[in-house]
Design a protein around this motif. Structure first.
Motif, short mmCIF file in Angstrom:
data_model
loop_
_atom_site.label_atom_id
_atom_site.label_comp_id
_atom_site.label_asym_id
_atom_site.label_seq_id
_atom_site.Cartn_x
_atom_site.Cartn_y
_atom_site.Cartn_z
N THR A 1 -41.52 -44.12 -56.21
CA THR A 1 -40.58 -43.63 -56.17
C THR A 1 -39.60 -44.49 -55.64
O THR A 1 -39.91 -45.71 -55.05
N PHE B 1 -35.52 -44.97 -53.60
CA PHE B 1 -34.69 -45.10 -52.80
C PHE B 1 -34.06 -45.96 -52.41
O PHE B 1 -34.03 -46.96 -52.93
N ASN C 1 -35.66 -40.66 -54.56
CA ASN C 1 -35.80 -39.69 -53.44
C ASN C 1 -34.06 -39.40 -53.06
O ASN C 1 -33.81 -38.20 -52.00
N ASP C 2 -33.32 -39.84 -54.24
CA ASP C 2 -31.50 -39.49 -53.81
C ASP C 2 -30.85 -40.24 -54.89
O ASP C 2 -30.79 -38.47 -55.82
#
Length: 258
Positions: free
Chosen positions: A143, A145, A186-187
């Motif tokens: 992940t 971020f 995530n963003d």
């Protein structure tokens, strides 16, 4: 008549001069290819410390060698035109013609064939790189971020994550075993870049990417984000450790429950 003969003589002399110049160069080029047949240079690229990355590396070598041959022929013909057909008087050299069907077919077909061959090998390597194993030895969820990485090993319940500047997470991988990765963001858009694996893949919001790595040699290096993603993009790093299977199991046991 004398002028015509003189011009022909000068052309012949020009051809011999070109041959003297290009002959040694061609000989050096052929000798270089023959001598390097078993050890083609890297041309500035990493060798790719995975089965997939190594295929990408060999594709890069092939493209570079092809470009050398195509570029060499192009510049040789350019040199021939400059030297042989340079202006020597008021006469027009070379003889002006409206077209040459055979020549036009040749310089149309040959580039198409070159592109077709390069395309074939590109597709074959891309298919190998994008193939995901049905039963991998390991699964890793990645992940991205702002501004760090999280690596989760679902089989073992182990997580490593960025914990501030200079506290980079570790991606631990066993050598010789296939690991399937699940990559998300995530963003914003991030670039999951592992230079010594010859691999880069976008981590996109709302998109899940899957890919495999099969490391071939033990190694330690830094991975990074290759896509500018904000203020601390430059600190979005992570460690990559390729270790023996026994060392990997020891690392897993040391991090379980932590």
């Amino acid at each position: 008549m004398g002028r015509f003969v003189g011009t022909g003589f000068e052309q012949s002399r020009g051809v011999r001069r070109v041959a003297r110049v290009l002959g040694p160069i061609g000989g050096i080029g052929v000798a270089g290819v023959v001598l390097s047949a078993c050890n083609i240079p890297t041309f500035g690229a990493f060798k790719g410390n995975t089965v997939q990355g190594n295929s990408t590396f060999h594709l890069w070598q092939g493209f570079f060698v092809a470009s050398i041959f195509v570029g060499g022929i192009t510049f040789a013909l350019l040199a021939l035109a400059i030297i042989r057909f340079r202006r020597k008087g008021e006469s027009i050299i070379p003889k002006q013609i409206h077209g040459n069907t055979k020549l036009e077919v040749f310089y149309t077909v040959v580039p198409v064939l070159i592109v077709a061959v390069l395309y074939f090998f590109t597709v074959r390597v891309e298919n190998k790189v994008d193939t995901v194993a049905r039963n991998p030895n390991l699964r890793v969820d990645v992940t991205g971020f702002q501004w760090g990485w999280k690596f989760y090993y679902p089989k073992y319940g182990v997580t490593t994550i960025t914990k501030g500047v200079d506290l980079y997470p570790t991606l631990e991988l066993p050598v010789g075993e296939t690991a399937t990765f699940r990559l998300v963001s995530n963003d914003v858009v991030h670039g999951f870049y592992m230079p010594e694996f010859d691999f880069s893949r976008y981590a996109l919001p709302g998109v899940t990417n899957y890919f495999d790595f099969t490391p071939q040699h033990t190694a330690n290096f830094l991975g990074r984000c290759s896509q500018f993603c904000g203020l601390y993009h430059a600190d979005m790093l992570f460690y990559v450790h390729v270790v023996s299977p026994s060392q990997f199991q020891s690392w897993i046991h040391a991090h379980q429950g932590s």
